[in-house]
Scaffold this active site. Structure first.
Site, short mmCIF file in Angstrom:
data_model
loop_
_atom_site.label_atom_id
_atom_site.label_comp_id
_atom_site.label_asym_id
_atom_site.label_seq_id
_atom_site.Cartn_x
_atom_site.Cartn_y
_atom_site.Cartn_z
N ASP A 108 48.98 43.57 37.51
CA ASP A 108 48.39 42.64 36.56
C ASP A 108 49.53 41.91 35.81
OD1 ASP A 108 45.68 42.00 34.97
OD2 ASP A 108 47.13 42.59 33.44
N HIS A 290 39.88 45.56 40.45
CA HIS A 290 41.13 45.15 39.80
C HIS A 290 42.07 46.31 39.51
CE1 HIS A 290 43.84 42.78 37.37
NE2 HIS A 290 43.66 43.58 36.34
#
Length: 317
Positions: A108, A290
């Protein structure tokens, strides 16, 4: 089940004008450093499944809470969270341990920092492993300006910049609920709701999909953010335009051997031209959302260790 108490004990290390809370394991493997860089709103703890696997494979694992997170320093100036400062912290961390270079792994926002590190300090990075967030080509205008024109002011990246302090306060008033609602997987499809997504998540009483974290794991995160607040991490977003300017003269090509790990159900978009900018890239896709290294820890470890072994066989890493 993972036991949060088995995560390494932290040390506060002074680097680059701040103190970083660093979790270190496998020091007996000196000479084979791997630095794990978390994203938002994450914590060094998000790498808990990777640390023992990397140590067992012979690596010296260094996991900082980056500035703004955990018990690391939280400078008050927004510009203290730009890409120069964030990559400078990692370079200074290498200096602290006496390493010329290392393998850097990012997820991320951590991936964004590692991409920037490979551009700004290429000789300190021998291999790159990034999860979720691919290298992004530099656009013709600053990114917040572009995103605001295309998506409007409610897009969370724009909102964080244009309404400083607003999201910070909502997330801090609803820390446990926000983190519980964010760390989900297998969420049923739904039309985007009006308003700002992160604020909506913080205010939603009922989570969607399935929990990624056990109650004990979630408690570690909640405790950390109740202590630190969210402003330090959000200030990373508030430097996106500044970073665009700071990287203007940097080589846009990532020249290190690179592993890119995507989640098939991650809402973060894949790069359509990754190999143009990262010519020595190998790509792995895992069946997850994610939170890749937490949703699929064994598969993530296998992908990382297999790839690092191949680099070692090639005389790299």
């Amino acid at each position: 089940m993972f036991d949060p108490t088995s995560f390494p004990e932290p040390t506060l290390i002074s680097v680059n004008g701040v103190k970083l809370e660093v979790f270190e394991a496998g020091a007996h493997n000196a000479g084979r450093p791997v630095v794990l860089c978390h994203g938002w709103p994450e914590h060094a703890f998000s790498w808990r499944h990777q640390v023992p696997a990397l140590v067992a494979a012979g690596y010296h694992v260094i996991v900082p809470n980056q500035r703004g997170y955990g018990n690391s320093s939280r400078p008050t100036e927004v510009t203290d969270y730009d890409i120069d400062h964030l990559t400078g912290d990692l370079v200074a961390l290498l200096d602290h341990y006496g390493y010329d270079d290392a393998t850097f792994v990012g997820h991320d926002w951590g991936a964004n920092v590692v991409w920037g590190l490979a551009q700004l300090h290429p000789h300190r990075v021998n291999t790159v492993i990034n999860l979720s967030l691919p290298y992004m080509e530099r656009g013709p205008v600053p990114p917040i300006e572009f995103l605001e024109a295309v998506f409007g002011g409610d897009l969370y990246l724009v909102h964080f910049n244009r309404q400083p302090g607003v999201a910070d306060a909502v997330l801090e008033a609803n820390t446990a609920q926000f983190l519980r609602n964010l760390y989900r997987k297998n969420e049923p499809p739904a039309e985007p709701a009006p308003g700002m997504a992160m604020i909506n998540l913080a205010l939603a009483e009922t989570p969607r999909g399935e929990a990624v974290l056990s109650d004990d794991e979630l408690a570690v995160l909640v405790s950390a953010f109740e202590s630190s607040g969210f402003t330090g991490g959000l200030n990373w977003y508030r430097n996106l335009d500044r970073n665009w300017h700071l990287l203007a003269d940097a080589d846009p090509i990532i020249r290190q051997p690179t592993l890119m790990i995507y989640g098939d159900r991650d809402p973060v978009a894949r790069s359509e031209n990754l190999a143009e900018f990262v010519p020595h890239v190998d790509v792995v896709s895992l069946d997850c959302g994610h939170w890749i290294q937490e949703e699929k820890p064994e598969e993530t470890n296998q992908a990382i260790l297999t790839w690092l072994e191949q680099q070692g066989a090639n005389g790299l890493g």
